[in-house]
Design an enzyme around this catalytic site. Structure first.
Site, PDB file in Angstrom:
ATOM      1  N   ILE A  82       0.866  -1.178   0.000  1.00  0.00           N
ATOM      2  CA  ILE A  82       0.000   0.000   0.000  1.00  0.00           C
ATOM      3  C   ILE A  82       0.903   1.228   0.000  1.00  0.00           C
ATOM      4  O   ILE A  82       1.853   1.307   0.790  1.00  0.00           O
ATOM      5  CB  ILE A  82      -0.925   0.018   1.231  1.00  0.00           C
ATOM      6  N   GLY A  85       0.528   7.059   2.968  1.00  0.00           N
ATOM      7  CA  GLY A  85      -0.178   8.329   2.842  1.00  0.00           C
ATOM      8  C   GLY A  85       0.751   9.520   2.737  1.00  0.00           C
ATOM      9  O   GLY A  85       0.470  10.471   2.000  1.00  0.00           O
ATOM     10  N   VAL A  86       1.870   9.482   3.462  1.00  0.00           N
ATOM     11  CA  VAL A  86       2.804  10.610   3.396  1.00  0.00           C
ATOM     12  C   VAL A  86       3.387  10.771   1.988  1.00  0.00           C
ATOM     13  O   VAL A  86       3.673  11.885   1.559  1.00  0.00           O
ATOM     14  CB  VAL A  86       3.936  10.505   4.438  1.00  0.00           C
ATOM     15  N   GLU A  90       3.113  13.896  -0.498  1.00  0.00           N
ATOM     16  CA  GLU A  90       4.317  14.425  -1.149  1.00  0.00           C
ATOM     17  C   GLU A  90       4.134  14.525  -2.658  1.00  0.00           C
ATOM     18  O   GLU A  90       4.534  15.523  -3.278  1.00  0.00           O
ATOM     19  CB  GLU A  90       5.536  13.559  -0.823  1.00  0.00           C
TER      20      GLU A  90
END
Length: 170
Positions: A82, A85-86, A90
């Site tokens: 997966i 999220g960061v 970005e």
């Protein structure tokens, strides 16, 4: 009944069929080479493959083709990769950087991500997905600070959204 017949029998699925059938790759407005001239990011942190729509001073739409061989998938997560999220944020910020670097009257310098507000993650992004990121300029202050709102989608489904703040670093 065949799957094609089932598709036409269900009015909800039938409405989505043309988008799937007519989906063609969009010609880039900016290629990865063009993006590299604007942004300092390089592998493995260059997260935008192309810009497919660009309105100077307003918005840009970028594409990230998510592939299994990217280094983050070795550990996030083994057996169920997966995109973190960061890294989605970005990638969105890099699309925003394209808008900001081309804004008239902005001094030369390095734009840094300095704030993240209202970030929400709505669906996992996995290898094989094409992440479509739209970043819209909200405002510029003192020609040094910028605020943008953005969305990241996969196949028309919202994957992430956030408001981002940027600042020029001398």
């Amino acid at each position: 009944m065949s799957t094609l017949t089932d598709l036409h029998a269900d009015p909800v699925l039938a409405q989505t069929e043309p988008a799937i059938v007519n989906r063609t790759p969009q010609k880039p407005v900016l290629t990865v080479e063009d993006i590299h001239k604007l942004l300092p990011h390089r592998y493995p942190f260059a997260l935008v493959d192309k810009i497919i729509d660009f309105v100077p001073g307003e918005r840009a739409v970028g594409v990230k083709n998510v592939t299994y061989n990217e280094p983050q998938f070795q550990g996030h997560f083994p057996g169920k990769p997966i995109m973190p999220g960061v890294l989605i944020i970005e990638a969105m910020a890099q699309v925003g950087g394209v808008v900001l670097t081309q804004f008239p009257g902005i001094p030369a310098g390095l734009f840094m991500l300095t704030g993240i507000d209202k970030a929400k993650f709505r669906r996992p992004v996995v290898p094989g997905d094409q992440l479509i990121m739209t970043m819209e300029l909200i405002r510029i202050k003192s020609r040094r600070f910028g605020w943008m709102k953005g969305r990241a989608e996969v196949e028309g489904q919202l994957a992430a959204e956030a408001e981002l703040m940027f600042s020029i670093v001398d």
